[in-house]
Design a protein around this motif. Sequence first.
Motif, PDB file in Angstrom:
ATOM      1  N   ILE A   1      42.148  55.917  44.710  1.00 47.65           N
ATOM      2  CA  ILE A   1      41.474  55.316  43.551  1.00 47.65           C
ATOM      3  C   ILE A   1      41.777  56.117  42.293  1.00 47.65           C
ATOM      4  O   ILE A   1      42.061  55.546  41.232  1.00 47.65           O
ATOM      5  CB  ILE A   1      39.960  55.208  43.813  1.00 47.65           C
ATOM      6  CG1 ILE A   1      39.694  54.098  44.837  1.00 47.65           C
ATOM      7  CG2 ILE A   1      39.190  54.978  42.517  1.00 47.65           C
ATOM      8  CD1 ILE A   1      38.261  54.053  45.360  1.00 47.65           C
TER       9      ILE A   1
ATOM     10  N   TRP B   1      35.605  48.108  42.976  1.00 48.27           N
ATOM     11  CA  TRP B   1      36.912  48.130  43.627  1.00 48.27           C
ATOM     12  C   TRP B   1      36.899  47.344  44.924  1.00 48.27           C
ATOM     13  O   TRP B   1      35.869  47.224  45.578  1.00 48.27           O
ATOM     14  CB  TRP B   1      37.296  49.567  43.972  1.00 48.27           C
ATOM     15  CG  TRP B   1      37.447  50.482  42.810  1.00 48.27           C
ATOM     16  CD1 TRP B   1      36.447  51.108  42.097  1.00 48.27           C
ATOM     17  CD2 TRP B   1      38.661  50.899  42.211  1.00 48.27           C
ATOM     18  NE1 TRP B   1      36.985  51.876  41.101  1.00 48.27           N
ATOM     19  CE2 TRP B   1      38.345  51.774  41.145  1.00 48.27           C
ATOM     20  CE3 TRP B   1      40.005  50.631  42.477  1.00 48.27           C
ATOM     21  CZ2 TRP B   1      39.315  52.380  40.353  1.00 48.27           C
ATOM     22  CZ3 TRP B   1      40.969  51.233  41.695  1.00 48.27           C
ATOM     23  CH2 TRP B   1      40.624  52.088  40.645  1.00 48.27           C
TER      24      TRP B   1
ATOM     25  N   TRP C   1      43.942  49.929  46.764  1.00 48.52           N
ATOM     26  CA  TRP C   1      42.731  49.792  45.972  1.00 48.52           C
ATOM     27  C   TRP C   1      43.051  49.130  44.645  1.00 48.52           C
ATOM     28  O   TRP C   1      44.020  49.494  43.981  1.00 48.52           O
ATOM     29  CB  TRP C   1      42.094  51.159  45.725  1.00 48.52           C
ATOM     30  CG  TRP C   1      41.442  51.710  46.955  1.00 48.52           C
ATOM     31  CD1 TRP C   1      41.961  52.633  47.806  1.00 48.52           C
ATOM     32  CD2 TRP C   1      40.167  51.360  47.471  1.00 48.52           C
ATOM     33  NE1 TRP C   1      41.086  52.881  48.831  1.00 48.52           N
ATOM     34  CE2 TRP C   1      39.964  52.101  48.641  1.00 48.52           C
ATOM     35  CE3 TRP C   1      39.167  50.481  47.067  1.00 48.52           C
ATOM     36  CZ2 TRP C   1      38.808  52.013  49.404  1.00 48.52           C
ATOM     37  CZ3 TRP C   1      38.011  50.400  47.819  1.00 48.52           C
ATOM     38  CH2 TRP C   1      37.841  51.148  48.983  1.00 48.52           C
ATOM     39  N   ARG C   2      42.223  48.161  44.264  1.00 47.49           N
ATOM     40  CA  ARG C   2      42.364  47.450  42.986  1.00 47.49           C
ATOM     41  C   ARG C   2      40.976  47.256  42.375  1.00 47.49           C
ATOM     42  O   ARG C   2      39.991  47.048  43.080  1.00 47.49           O
ATOM     43  CB  ARG C   2      43.002  46.076  43.166  1.00 47.49           C
ATOM     44  CG  ARG C   2      44.418  46.100  43.703  1.00 47.49           C
ATOM     45  CD  ARG C   2      45.380  46.571  42.620  1.00 47.49           C
ATOM     46  NE  ARG C   2      46.744  46.580  43.078  1.00 47.49           N
ATOM     47  CZ  ARG C   2      47.374  47.631  43.570  1.00 47.49           C
ATOM     48  NH1 ARG C   2      46.735  48.776  43.683  1.00 47.49           N
ATOM     49  NH2 ARG C   2      48.623  47.570  43.936  1.00 47.49           N
ATOM     50  N   ILE C   3      40.932  47.271  41.035  1.00 48.80           N
ATOM     51  CA  ILE C   3      39.682  47.003  40.330  1.00 48.80           C
ATOM     52  C   ILE C   3      39.492  45.493  40.255  1.00 48.80           C
ATOM     53  O   ILE C   3      40.369  44.769  39.804  1.00 48.80           O
ATOM     54  CB  ILE C   3      39.719  47.599  38.906  1.00 48.80           C
ATOM     55  CG1 ILE C   3      39.882  49.119  38.961  1.00 48.80           C
ATOM     56  CG2 ILE C   3      38.457  47.202  38.128  1.00 48.80           C
ATOM     57  CD1 ILE C   3      40.174  49.766  37.615  1.00 48.80           C
TER      58      ILE C   3
ATOM     59  N   ASP D   1      33.614  50.736  37.413  1.00 51.38           N
ATOM     60  CA  ASP D   1      34.568  49.883  38.119  1.00 51.38           C
ATOM     61  C   ASP D   1      34.083  49.544  39.514  1.00 51.38           C
ATOM     62  O   ASP D   1      33.641  50.419  40.263  1.00 51.38           O
ATOM     63  CB  ASP D   1      35.926  50.594  38.238  1.00 51.38           C
ATOM     64  CG  ASP D   1      36.595  50.812  36.896  1.00 51.38           C
ATOM     65  OD1 ASP D   1      36.506  49.917  36.035  1.00 51.38           O
ATOM     66  OD2 ASP D   1      37.217  51.882  36.713  1.00 51.38           O
TER      67      ASP D   1
ATOM     68  N   ARG E   1      35.416  45.495  35.779  1.00 49.72           N
ATOM     69  CA  ARG E   1      35.242  46.708  34.980  1.00 49.72           C
ATOM     70  C   ARG E   1      34.319  46.418  33.817  1.00 49.72           C
ATOM     71  O   ARG E   1      34.467  45.414  33.129  1.00 49.72           O
ATOM     72  CB  ARG E   1      36.577  47.205  34.435  1.00 49.72           C
ATOM     73  CG  ARG E   1      36.396  48.293  33.337  1.00 49.72           C
ATOM     74  CD  ARG E   1      37.675  48.905  32.889  1.00 49.72           C
ATOM     75  NE  ARG E   1      38.035  49.934  33.882  1.00 49.72           N
ATOM     76  CZ  ARG E   1      39.154  50.631  33.836  1.00 49.72           C
ATOM     77  NH1 ARG E   1      40.041  50.422  32.883  1.00 49.72           N
ATOM     78  NH2 ARG E   1      39.387  51.549  34.752  1.00 49.72           N
TER      79      ARG E   1
END
Length: 173
Positions: free
Chosen positions: A14, A122, A129-131, A120, A134
């Motif tokens: 992350i 996730w 891992w991606r947001i 964020d 946000r």
Amino acid sequence: MTITEQELIAQAEIQEVLTCYAQAQDQDQWDLYERVFTPDAVLEFPGTGLGNLSAAEFRAFIETKFNPTRLSGQHALANTTFAIDGESARTVTEVLSFTLQYTDSEGVLTRMRGNSLYVDDWVLSNGEWRIRHRVTAQKNIETDEVTYTPELIAAIRTGSSTRWVFPEPEAQR
């Protein structure tokens, strides 16, 4: 508090994505930006007039509205807290930002310094891992005009260029 090996790995992964976001925006390395958000990610900017944007809309804003007048910019990310729950997580990251924007007057720049939080949410998708959401909460921002010599502006322009950081391969020159 006991942290598992899997949580330490998730934290490192992350943190790498957070760094990719800052470098993407600060160095115009948009290939890195593509590693940050889910395709359906929503970015909120309460109190700023930007409202809610998709990741693609925010990238377009930066590239077309913000960057054309930007001499340089930097994000410093710090003090990230992690709450990891399997394939989802939440982080809160302190952000220090510094930007120099051109004005209509030669040698006069607008300097912006600010502090904010990235909150964020996730998701772990296909092992990355991606947001997915946000919120950028602005804590402080200062704007003033500064006068720099042409030599200093040239030095900052050179230092802000990614051509020396990420040189083009010989075949593309």
